[in-house]
Design an enzyme around this catalytic site. Structure first.
Site, PDB file in Angstrom:
ATOM      1  N   ASP A  12      46.654   8.099  -8.509  1.00 48.40           N
ATOM      2  CA  ASP A  12      47.225   7.534  -9.746  1.00 48.40           C
ATOM      3  C   ASP A  12      48.601   6.908  -9.532  1.00 48.40           C
ATOM      4  O   ASP A  12      49.434   6.905 -10.429  1.00 48.40           O
ATOM      5  CB  ASP A  12      47.315   8.599 -10.862  1.00 48.40           C
ATOM      6  CG  ASP A  12      45.981   9.275 -11.084  1.00 48.40           C
ATOM      7  OD1 ASP A  12      44.973   8.556 -11.117  1.00 48.40           O
ATOM      8  OD2 ASP A  12      45.946  10.512 -11.201  1.00 48.40           O
ATOM      9  N   GLU A  13      48.824   6.392  -8.341  1.00 44.48           N
ATOM     10  CA  GLU A  13      50.125   5.775  -8.050  1.00 44.48           C
ATOM     11  C   GLU A  13      50.216   4.361  -8.617  1.00 44.48           C
ATOM     12  O   GLU A  13      51.303   3.779  -8.654  1.00 44.48           O
ATOM     13  CB  GLU A  13      50.361   5.707  -6.534  1.00 44.48           C
ATOM     14  CG  GLU A  13      50.451   7.058  -5.826  1.00 44.48           C
ATOM     15  CD  GLU A  13      49.107   7.497  -5.275  1.00 44.48           C
ATOM     16  OE1 GLU A  13      48.076   6.855  -5.612  1.00 44.48           O
ATOM     17  OE2 GLU A  13      49.084   8.487  -4.508  1.00 44.48           O
ATOM     18  N   GLY A  14      49.056   3.799  -8.990  1.00 45.96           N
ATOM     19  CA  GLY A  14      49.051   2.408  -9.461  1.00 45.96           C
ATOM     20  C   GLY A  14      48.491   1.457  -8.406  1.00 45.96           C
ATOM     21  O   GLY A  14      48.819   0.273  -8.391  1.00 45.96           O
ATOM     22  N   GLY A  16      45.495   0.362  -8.229  1.00 48.10           N
ATOM     23  CA  GLY A  16      44.632  -0.624  -8.893  1.00 48.10           C
ATOM     24  C   GLY A  16      45.428  -1.846  -9.313  1.00 48.10           C
ATOM     25  O   GLY A  16      45.029  -2.981  -9.083  1.00 48.10           O
ATOM     26  N   GLY A  39      39.699   6.914 -11.150  1.00 47.74           N
ATOM     27  CA  GLY A  39      39.681   5.615 -11.820  1.00 47.74           C
ATOM     28  C   GLY A  39      40.941   4.831 -11.553  1.00 47.74           C
ATOM     29  O   GLY A  39      41.982   5.395 -11.250  1.00 47.74           O
ATOM     30  N   HIS A  40      40.811   3.528 -11.618  1.00 46.36           N
ATOM     31  CA  HIS A  40      41.978   2.654 -11.538  1.00 46.36           C
ATOM     32  C   HIS A  40      42.085   1.936 -12.859  1.00 46.36           C
ATOM     33  O   HIS A  40      41.118   1.350 -13.327  1.00 46.36           O
ATOM     34  CB  HIS A  40      41.816   1.608 -10.445  1.00 46.36           C
ATOM     35  CG  HIS A  40      41.571   2.201  -9.106  1.00 46.36           C
ATOM     36  ND1 HIS A  40      42.579   2.594  -8.281  1.00 46.36           N
ATOM     37  CD2 HIS A  40      40.422   2.459  -8.447  1.00 46.36           C
ATOM     38  CE1 HIS A  40      42.071   3.081  -7.173  1.00 46.36           C
ATOM     39  NE2 HIS A  40      40.767   3.011  -7.249  1.00 46.36           N
ATOM     40  N   THR A  41      43.261   1.962 -13.437  1.00 48.44           N
ATOM     41  CA  THR A  41      43.447   1.263 -14.696  1.00 48.44           C
ATOM     42  C   THR A  41      44.068  -0.096 -14.420  1.00 48.44           C
ATOM     43  O   THR A  41      45.070  -0.185 -13.714  1.00 48.44           O
ATOM     44  CB  THR A  41      44.353   2.075 -15.629  1.00 48.44           C
ATOM     45  OG1 THR A  41      43.833   3.398 -15.671  1.00 48.44           O
ATOM     46  CG2 THR A  41      44.382   1.476 -17.019  1.00 48.44           C
ATOM     47  N   THR A 237      40.182  15.911  -1.869  1.00 45.90           N
ATOM     48  CA  THR A 237      38.918  15.260  -2.158  1.00 45.90           C
ATOM     49  C   THR A 237      38.032  15.345  -0.907  1.00 45.90           C
ATOM     50  O   THR A 237      38.412  15.945   0.090  1.00 45.90           O
ATOM     51  CB  THR A 237      39.148  13.818  -2.649  1.00 45.90           C
ATOM     52  OG1 THR A 237      37.931  13.317  -3.200  1.00 45.90           O
ATOM     53  CG2 THR A 237      39.630  12.888  -1.541  1.00 45.90           C
ATOM     54  N   THR A 301      39.246   9.161 -15.422  1.00 45.31           N
ATOM     55  CA  THR A 301      37.840   9.547 -15.421  1.00 45.31           C
ATOM     56  C   THR A 301      37.563  10.635 -16.449  1.00 45.31           C
ATOM     57  O   THR A 301      36.602  10.584 -17.196  1.00 45.31           O
ATOM     58  CB  THR A 301      37.420  10.058 -14.022  1.00 45.31           C
ATOM     59  OG1 THR A 301      37.705   9.024 -13.086  1.00 45.31           O
ATOM     60  CG2 THR A 301      35.935  10.382 -13.962  1.00 45.31           C
ATOM     61  N   ARG A 306      47.487  14.908 -17.053  1.00 44.21           N
ATOM     62  CA  ARG A 306      47.925  15.089 -15.669  1.00 44.21           C
ATOM     63  C   ARG A 306      49.087  16.074 -15.619  1.00 44.21           C
ATOM     64  O   ARG A 306      49.880  16.160 -16.555  1.00 44.21           O
ATOM     65  CB  ARG A 306      48.342  13.752 -15.076  1.00 44.21           C
ATOM     66  CG  ARG A 306      47.150  12.829 -14.861  1.00 44.21           C
ATOM     67  CD  ARG A 306      47.543  11.462 -14.312  1.00 44.21           C
ATOM     68  NE  ARG A 306      46.350  10.621 -14.169  1.00 44.21           N
ATOM     69  CZ  ARG A 306      46.346   9.284 -14.320  1.00 44.21           C
ATOM     70  NH1 ARG A 306      47.451   8.639 -14.590  1.00 44.21           N
ATOM     71  NH2 ARG A 306      45.229   8.615 -14.181  1.00 44.21           N
TER      72      ARG A 306
HETATM   73  P1  GDP Z   1      45.436   4.206  -9.222  1.00 43.99           P
HETATM   74  O1  GDP Z   1      44.311   5.157  -9.203  1.00 43.99           O
HETATM   75  O2  GDP Z   1      46.397   4.404  -8.100  1.00 43.99           O
HETATM   76  O3  GDP Z   1      45.011   2.786  -9.345  1.00 43.99           O
HETATM   77  O4  GDP Z   1      46.290   4.522 -10.526  1.00 43.99           O
HETATM   78  P2  GDP Z   1      45.776   4.640 -12.038  1.00 43.99           P
HETATM   79  O5  GDP Z   1      45.301   3.337 -12.498  1.00 43.99           O
HETATM   80  O6  GDP Z   1      44.901   5.809 -12.203  1.00 43.99           O
HETATM   81  O7  GDP Z   1      47.124   5.046 -12.762  1.00 43.99           O
HETATM   82  C1  GDP Z   1      48.203   4.232 -12.859  1.00 43.99           C
HETATM   83  C2  GDP Z   1      48.550   4.034 -14.335  1.00 43.99           C
HETATM   84  O8  GDP Z   1      49.821   3.490 -14.420  1.00 43.99           O
HETATM   85  C3  GDP Z   1      47.646   3.043 -15.032  1.00 43.99           C
HETATM   86  O9  GDP Z   1      47.532   3.407 -16.377  1.00 43.99           O
HETATM   87  C4  GDP Z   1      48.389   1.729 -14.889  1.00 43.99           C
HETATM   88  O10 GDP Z   1      48.095   0.791 -15.916  1.00 43.99           O
HETATM   89  C5  GDP Z   1      49.793   2.188 -14.984  1.00 43.99           C
HETATM   90  N1  GDP Z   1      50.767   1.443 -14.226  1.00 43.99           N
HETATM   91  C6  GDP Z   1      50.675   0.910 -12.975  1.00 43.99           C
HETATM   92  N2  GDP Z   1      51.857   0.397 -12.602  1.00 43.99           N
HETATM   93  C7  GDP Z   1      52.725   0.617 -13.631  1.00 43.99           C
HETATM   94  C8  GDP Z   1      54.108   0.350 -13.843  1.00 43.99           C
HETATM   95  O11 GDP Z   1      54.816  -0.182 -12.991  1.00 43.99           O
HETATM   96  N3  GDP Z   1      54.626   0.751 -15.041  1.00 43.99           N
HETATM   97  C9  GDP Z   1      53.902   1.387 -15.991  1.00 43.99           C
HETATM   98  N4  GDP Z   1      54.493   1.736 -17.125  1.00 43.99           N
HETATM   99  N5  GDP Z   1      52.607   1.666 -15.814  1.00 43.99           N
HETATM  100  C10 GDP Z   1      52.031   1.297 -14.652  1.00 43.99           C
END
Ligand code: GDP
Length: 424
Positions: A12-14, A16, A39-41, A237, A301, A306
């Site tokens: 969940d580091e971002g 995606g 999941g990736h958001t 995992t 997911t 968290r």
């Molecule tokens: P991933 O599994 O590493 O892709 O991460 P996730 O998508 O599960 O979680 C990252 C969350 O942070 C998502 O809801 C993104 O939309 C959000 N996100 C990503 N980068 C940033 C950012 O720089 N700022 C903010 N506020 N949200 C972010």
């Protein structure tokens, strides 16, 4: 040119968002491990999406999206995911699936659920997507490869072998209904027809693409600390989350991975069980969770809240090292704008001694955080596009983290959107 985009933390580091952004300049994006469990958001001009199995580059019409052999392939899930994108106006993505990928079967999900129930309070916090039973079967050599779906004799023999073994567990360990050979064969026939249009010798395809100088992204799932070998075993995992595994899970030479963009989150979050040294609780955690990510820190997911914590420099330096980070993308920094001061975990105290080295799990359970506190910047940094325009205390935070982790921070993400990025 192959670049990996992987996580340094617990997921969940971002990744995606960074992948979606870099996919603009790329030809091929590959998932090389994991399955639909994380999941990736992604937020872009088509809307907000939670992708689970497809790589985050599917939103462009110039990219090819690949499911590598290392992935736990849930076929109906993949087909539905493609369908749901198309329904929302995304151009139908070009998808290739490795003929060597293995198939996540409905019984993997059942076994995951039964085992979690059996372990009750002592469970590992599985998302019940069948991932652990899937990888167990792969290494126990009773997994089903995509290629096998196309040979009736081979698939029958495999399914018979699977049922023989699984039914003993179902009857005697879990006391649940047994698997039926004919029913599973019918499922396999349906899966074969669903996946047939996408099947490809991915490794050969990539060999050619590399020779043609294509730009290729490997998209990791979860992060270093969830790696089965180098993470917080057993709270990990079931497939390797490391860039190195990209070579195996995609079928390319390891020396082709030239750039390892390691995504680091400006604070900590984790799902599932396991030691989490810089974890915070109560109102402090609730506030960060509520403000975190995009609309709160809840699993993409499962929707589970968290676990939250301050930035952990010990875990992150280790996470970057084990990834072989060549550069760092530092994300969700905008979220911290409300804080007067920001604690950063710079050491672990284990048995009265302070260390900066990330220990094995047994010692990790005993570690207490040692904090340094940095002043906050008390402002909203979203919309800023130049590093110099960031508030001084914000730059100091970034530079302090960079010093601690020992890897250059080349990108700072200050919002969930594609354009919320500062290149340094
Ligand atoms: P991933 O599994 O590493 O892709 O991460 P996730 O998508 O599960 O979680 C990252 C969350 O942070 C998502 O809801 C993104 O939309 C959000 N996100 C990503 N980068 C940033 C950012 O720089 N700022 C903010 N506020 N949200 C972010």
């Amino acid at each position: 040119m192959v670049r990996a985009i992987v996580g340094a933390n617990w997921g969940d580091e971002g990744k995606g968002k960074i992948t979606d952004m870099l996919a603009k300049e790329s030809d091929i994006i590959i998932r090389f491990q994991g399955g639909s469990n994380a999941g990736h958001t992604i937020i872009n001009n088509y809307g907000k999406f939670a992708l689970h199995l497809l790589p985050s580059g599917v939103f462009y019409d110039h990219t090819t999206s690949i499911i590598g052999n290392g992935v736990a392939l849930n076929i109906p899930y993949l087909i539905n995911e493609v369908q749901s994108l198309v329904e929302r106006g995304v151009p139908k993505p070009k998808i290739l699936v490795s003929d060597r990928a293995q198939i996540l079967m409905p019984y993997h999900v059942l076994f995951d659920t039964y085992e979690e129930a059996r372990l009750a309070g002592k469970s590992f916090g599985s998302t019940k997507s069948g991932i652990a039973p899937f990888y167990s079967d792969k290494y126990a050599k009773i997994g089903i490869q995509v290629s096998e779906l196309f040979d009736d004799e081979v698939i029958r023999e495999k399914i018979e072998r699977v049922c023989e073994q699984k039914n003993i567990l179902l009857e005697h360990l879990y006391h649940k209904p047994l698997l039926d050979v004919e029913e599973l064969l019918e499922t396999c026939r349906q899966y074969r027809d669903m996946i047939a249009p996408y099947v490809c010798d991915v490794s050969a395809y990539l060999h050619q693409a590399i020779a043609e100088g294509k730009t290729i992204l490997l998209e990791g799932q979860l992060g270093s600390l969830k790696d089965p070998d180098h993470g917080i075993y057993p709270m990990v995992t079931s497939s390797s989350t490391l860039a190195a595994y990209g070579a195996i899970g995609a079928g390319i030479p390891p020396y082709e991975i030239k750039d390892i963009i390691t995504v680091v989150k400006a604070y900590s979050s984790a799902v599932g069980a396991g030691a989490f040294v810089s974890e915070i609780f109560g109102d402090e955690a609730d506030e960060l969770r509520r403000r975190g990510g995009d609309g709160g820190e809840f699993g993409a997911t499962t929707g589970r809240p968290r676990r939250m914590g301050w930035f952990d420099a010990v875990a992150t330096r280790y996470g970057c090292r084990i990834q072989g980070a060549t550069e760092v993308a530092f994300t969700v920094l905008d979220v911290l704008g409300y804080l007067d001061e920001i604690p950063v975990c710079v050491g672990y105290e284990v048995d009265g001694q302070v260390t900066k080295d990330f220990p094995t799990t047994v010692k990790l359970e005993k570690a207490k955080p040692v904090y340094t506190t940095l002043p906050g910047w008390k402002s909203d940094i979203r919309g800023i596009r130049k590093y110099e325009d960031l508030p001084e205390n914000c730059r100091k935070y970034i530079e302090f983290v960079e010093q601690e982790i020992g890897v250059k921070i080349t990108m700072v993400s200050n919002g969930p959107g594609r354009d919320d990025i500062i290149f340094r």
